[in-house]
Design an enzyme around this catalytic site. Structure first.
Site, short mmCIF file in Angstrom:
data_model
loop_
_atom_site.label_atom_id
_atom_site.label_comp_id
_atom_site.label_asym_id
_atom_site.label_seq_id
_atom_site.Cartn_x
_atom_site.Cartn_y
_atom_site.Cartn_z
N LYS A 1 9.93 -9.01 -6.72
CA LYS A 1 9.80 -8.70 -5.30
C LYS A 1 8.49 -7.94 -5.06
O LYS A 1 7.81 -7.52 -5.99
CB LYS A 1 10.99 -7.87 -4.83
CG LYS A 1 11.15 -6.53 -5.54
CD LYS A 1 12.41 -5.82 -5.09
CE LYS A 1 12.57 -4.49 -5.85
NZ LYS A 1 13.77 -3.74 -5.40
N TYR B 1 -12.71 17.38 2.86
CA TYR B 1 -12.12 17.80 4.13
C TYR B 1 -11.32 19.08 4.00
O TYR B 1 -10.61 19.30 3.01
CB TYR B 1 -11.19 16.71 4.68
CG TYR B 1 -11.90 15.54 5.30
CD1 TYR B 1 -12.77 15.70 6.36
CD2 TYR B 1 -11.67 14.25 4.84
CE1 TYR B 1 -13.40 14.62 6.96
CE2 TYR B 1 -12.29 13.15 5.42
CZ TYR B 1 -13.15 13.35 6.48
OH TYR B 1 -13.77 12.27 7.06
#
Length: 385
Positions: free
Chosen positions: A45, A265
């Site tokens: 999957k 940041y």
């Protein structure tokens, strides 16, 4: 060695993902041997856990795999194109808009509710057919599946009325990754009672972790997933699987910053020494989680030290916050000739998949399936004689 390159242009890509298909096949064969006398299937999957069904499924077929499990009908259709004779099971079951596709493609839904059983029965009855299905049982996970009582009642009714044609009864372990968890034995005992009632069809309980739990969890069919791709299925034992992927990112700039300056940041990390910095072309847009930032992104009660990389045999810590497209690493201790190679290892020989995931406060499943499309993908396989 045959190398197939797809995805981003290798001359332009910021990162490269190498997939060792020989290791993947070896892992499945290892799991198949551990599963005996049960038959070993494969869970493919999420596009074979992000590695590509078009590359993974043929390798598993050649290794001897004859049954595949996916989550969604469209995934099943993709597998069916590659494996026309294999059994392909749809774990998320059937709904009114998917029944026709499943029958047309010869897919086998795992029916996990009385409503799904009724839908599948009605669809077949209206067309004079009895397409195969599997029956999902909830033995304690409280996710998908009939209760034990519903399953036994359905079994009796189906023998009388032939509502559907089940070929497999299955359940799923909630805590198989911890061998000593009492829920494993409780689920096994509950499932044994159901499997005994469905004694004319195959039964399946073991995922990757279940295969490692021993013979009493194997039943007729095992369903390994993450272990095929090199991930660790158990929290309390070493990983016996071969690593399958190597992830590297390109160094796009080298710079120098002084002690006391901040990086990235939020200015969440202040350098404690004069530092050589490698600016690397990878970020959370590539599936390299921002949560792996070593500073300023608290995730859980335990202290997460953050991601790191390797250049050669030298560990290089991540600096500051991971950004969308770029990440910074401290390469002060790396010799110049090693830096000239221009790449940093993020997952691979020095950094197992699950270690990289733990450093980001997540699991190997999530990290692997989240790797994005901007990498050059290189599939490696020994040339067959």
């Amino acid at each position: 060695m045959r190398v197939t390159s797809i995805g981003a242009d290798p001359r332009l890509a910021g990162g490269r993902l190498a997939v060792d298909l020989d290791a993947l096949a070896a892992n499945w064969r290892d799991l198949a041997a551990r599963s005996k006398p049960a038959r070993c299937s494969a869970v493919v999957k999420a596009n074979a856990y992000g590695l590509g069904v078009e590359h993974v499924v043929p390798v598993l077929l050649a290794a001897g795999c004859e049954s595949f499990f996916v989550a969604l009908p469209e995934e099943g259709v993709a597998v069916r194109r590659i494996a026309p004779k294999a059994d392909v099971f749809i774990l998320n079951g059937v709904h009114e808009h998917s029944a026709a596709t499943m029958v047309e493609a010869g897919l086998i839904p795992v029916l996990s509710s009385l409503d799904q059983i009724e839908l599948w029965s009605r669809y077949g009855r209206e067309r004079g057919i009895h397409p195969p299905c599997a029956i999902g049982i909830d033995t304690g996970m409280n996710r998908l599946g009939l209760t034990a009582e519903e399953a036994l009642t359905f079994r009796k009714r189906n023998m009388d009325e032939h509502l559907v044609s089940p070929v497999l009864v299955m359940s799923h372990l909630a805590c198989g990754d911890r061998a000593d968890h009492p829920m494993n034995a409780a689920q096994r005992e509950s499932f044994q009672r159901i499997a005994a009632a469905f004694d004319d069809i195959d039964s399946s309980l073991a995922n990757s972790a279940g295969v490692m739990l021993g013979d009493s969890f194997l039943f007729d069919v095992t369903r390994p997933g993450i272990a095929i791709y090199g991930g660790c299925a158990s929290q309390d034992r070493p990983n016996p699987m071969r690593p399958v992927i190597t992830l590297e990112a390109r160094i796009v700039q080298l710079r120098h910053a002084a002690k006391g300056e901040t990086v990235s940041y939020g200015a969440t990390q202040t350098l404690t020494r004069d530092t050589d910095i490698a600016v690397v072309s990878v970020g959370y847009a590539d599936g390299y989680p921002r949560a792996g930032s070593g500073a300023g992104v608290p995730l859980r009660e335990a202290v997460v030290s953050g991601q790191y990389g390797f250049i050669g045999d030298i560990r290089v810590p991540l600096l500051g916050r991971i950004t969308m497209d770029l990440t910074l690493f401290d390469v002060t201790d790396v010799p110049a000739d090693a830096l000239e190679q221009g790449w940093i290892e993020l997952i691979g020989p020095n950094i197992p998949l699950d270690d990289a995931a733990e450093a980001a406060g997540t699991i190997g499943y999530e990290l692997l399936t989240g790797l994005g499309p901007r990498y050059e993908r290189r599939y490696l396989k020994a040339v067959e004689s």
